[in-house]
Design an enzyme around this catalytic site. Structure first.
Site, PDB file in Angstrom:
ATOM      1  CG  ASN A   1     -41.600  -0.410 -15.399  1.00 10.32           C
ATOM      2  OD1 ASN A   1     -41.999  -1.579 -15.385  1.00 10.32           O
ATOM      3  ND2 ASN A   1     -40.647   0.028 -14.589  1.00 10.32           N
TER       4      ASN A   1
ATOM      5  CE  LYS B   1     -42.331   1.076 -11.505  1.00  9.48           C
ATOM      6  NZ  LYS B   1     -42.004   2.027 -10.446  1.00  9.48           N
TER       7      LYS B   1
ATOM      8  CG  HIS C   1     -36.689   0.434 -12.580  1.00 10.41           C
ATOM      9  ND1 HIS C   1     -36.971   0.586 -11.241  1.00 10.41           N
ATOM     10  CD2 HIS C   1     -37.573   1.208 -13.256  1.00 10.41           C
ATOM     11  CE1 HIS C   1     -37.995   1.432 -11.128  1.00 10.41           C
ATOM     12  NE2 HIS C   1     -38.369   1.827 -12.328  1.00 10.41           N
TER      13      HIS C   1
ATOM     14  CD  GLU D   1     -39.567   0.021  -8.726  1.00 17.43           C
ATOM     15  OE1 GLU D   1     -39.937  -0.822  -9.554  1.00 17.43           O
ATOM     16  OE2 GLU D   1     -40.155   1.107  -8.552  1.00 17.43           O
TER      17      GLU D   1
ATOM     18  CD  GLU E   1     -37.633   5.485 -14.137  1.00 15.33           C
ATOM     19  OE1 GLU E   1     -38.786   5.666 -14.555  1.00 15.33           O
ATOM     20  OE2 GLU E   1     -37.277   4.435 -13.594  1.00 15.33           O
TER      21      GLU E   1
ATOM     22  N   GLY F   1     -42.962   6.622  -7.711  1.00 16.88           N
ATOM     23  CA  GLY F   1     -44.068   6.108  -6.915  1.00 16.88           C
ATOM     24  C   GLY F   1     -44.413   6.960  -5.702  1.00 16.88           C
TER      25      GLY F   1
ATOM     26  CB  SER G   1     -44.464  11.066  -9.557  1.00 13.05           C
ATOM     27  OG  SER G   1     -44.211  10.245  -8.438  1.00 13.05           O
TER      28      SER G   1
HETATM   29  P1  13P Z   1     -44.032   5.961 -11.229  1.00 21.15           P
HETATM   30  O1  13P Z   1     -44.472   6.593 -12.506  1.00 21.15           O
HETATM   31  O2  13P Z   1     -45.073   5.065 -10.620  1.00 21.15           O
HETATM   32  O3  13P Z   1     -43.485   6.960 -10.256  1.00 21.15           O
HETATM   33  O4  13P Z   1     -42.819   4.982 -11.591  1.00 21.15           O
HETATM   34  C1  13P Z   1     -41.809   5.444 -12.405  1.00 21.15           C
HETATM   35  C2  13P Z   1     -40.969   4.296 -12.800  1.00 21.15           C
HETATM   36  O5  13P Z   1     -40.322   3.682 -11.964  1.00 21.15           O
HETATM   37  C3  13P Z   1     -40.962   3.904 -14.217  1.00 21.15           C
HETATM   38  O6  13P Z   1     -39.964   2.986 -14.480  1.00 21.15           O
END
Ligand code: 13P
Length: 252
Positions: free
Chosen positions: A9, A11, A95, A97, A165, A171, A211
């Protein structure tokens, strides 16, 4: 039996030129890993270009979001038909976010999952608890609600991919332990067994995200109910992402 999936992803990262370069580098390194699915989810603006780069390879295209209508007066939105048209196989839905910053709720997620499926896209439906919810001991309540509401009246549940997740792991560099993740994955599979029966539930892919790096994926992927990874930051570096694919392909 289910196959592993590794999805990147990206982003809100990468211009078109950067996306092409990253997809090329991943394509070269990932060609030898068969037996599972490798998915790249670039931003919308680079979907077409990345689809051209990965055409005819073992890489598949995914989008990071979708609207739940086919077309209409929804300024700024992208429909599942458009994603299919541009070559997407997968779409990430719900997601954390999107839930946090864009106020998506379980009912939006549910509508999107249904529409994606009827359009022929495979939803990667994300669920996960916050730090506060974990500390309160309500992880299963939150994840259970997200799974059940997200899949409410969905017909082909065994075609859906679920990504666990934990929000506190995204992150932050604070990856869940293999045992923590396995516990929630097994809980999710238990819910699926209640809805679908044992055999179909065993076919559903449940990914871990938060992560993930090439150094920590080994323990996670050794767990019985962890079928792959949804990778954020580490998917932006070809070496790291290929390292993660290598670990998963070697252990599953
Ligand atoms: P990170 O791997 O940067 O922690 O993000 C995970 C994520 O949100 C994948 O959709």
């Amino acid at each position: 039996m289910r196959k592993w999936i590794v999805a990147g992803n990206w982003k809100m990262h990468n211009t078109v030129a950067e996306s092409i370069a990253l997809a090329e580098a991943i394509k070269n390194g990932a060609a030898k890993f068969q037996g599972g699915k490798i998915v790249l989810a670039p931003p919308f603006t680079a979907l077409f270009h990345v689809s051209e780069v990965i055409k005819g390879t073992n890489l598949l295209l995914g989008a990071q979001n979708v609207h739940n209508e086919e077309k209409g007066a929804f300024t700024g939105e992208i429909s599942p038909v458009m994603l299919k048209d541009i070559g997407c196989t997968y779409v990430i839905i719900g997601h954390s976010e999107r839930r946090k910053y864009f106020h998506e709720q379980d009912n939006n997620v549910n509508l999107k999952v249904k529409k994606a499926l009827t359009t022929g896209l495979i939803p990667i439906m994300c669920v996960g608890e916050t730090d506060e919810e974990r500390l309160k001991g309500i992880t299963n309540d939150v994840v259970g609600r997200q799974v059940k509401q997200g899949l409410k009246e969905v017909e082909k549940i065994d075609s859906v991919v679920i990504a666990y997740e934990p929000v506190w792991a995204i992150g932050t560099g604070k990856v869940a332990t293999a045992a923590q993740a396995q516990e929630v994955h097994a809980f999710i599979r238990g819910i699926l067994k209640n809805i679908l029966g044992s055999n179909a539930a065993d076919d559903v892919c449940i990914l871990y995200g938060g992560s993930v790096t090439k150094n920590n994926i080994g323990d996670l992927i050794s767990m019985a109910d962890i079928d792959g990874a949804l990778v954020g930051g580490a998917s932006l570096k070809a070496d790291e992402f290929i390292g993660i694919i290598k670990e998963i392909a070697g252990k599953k």
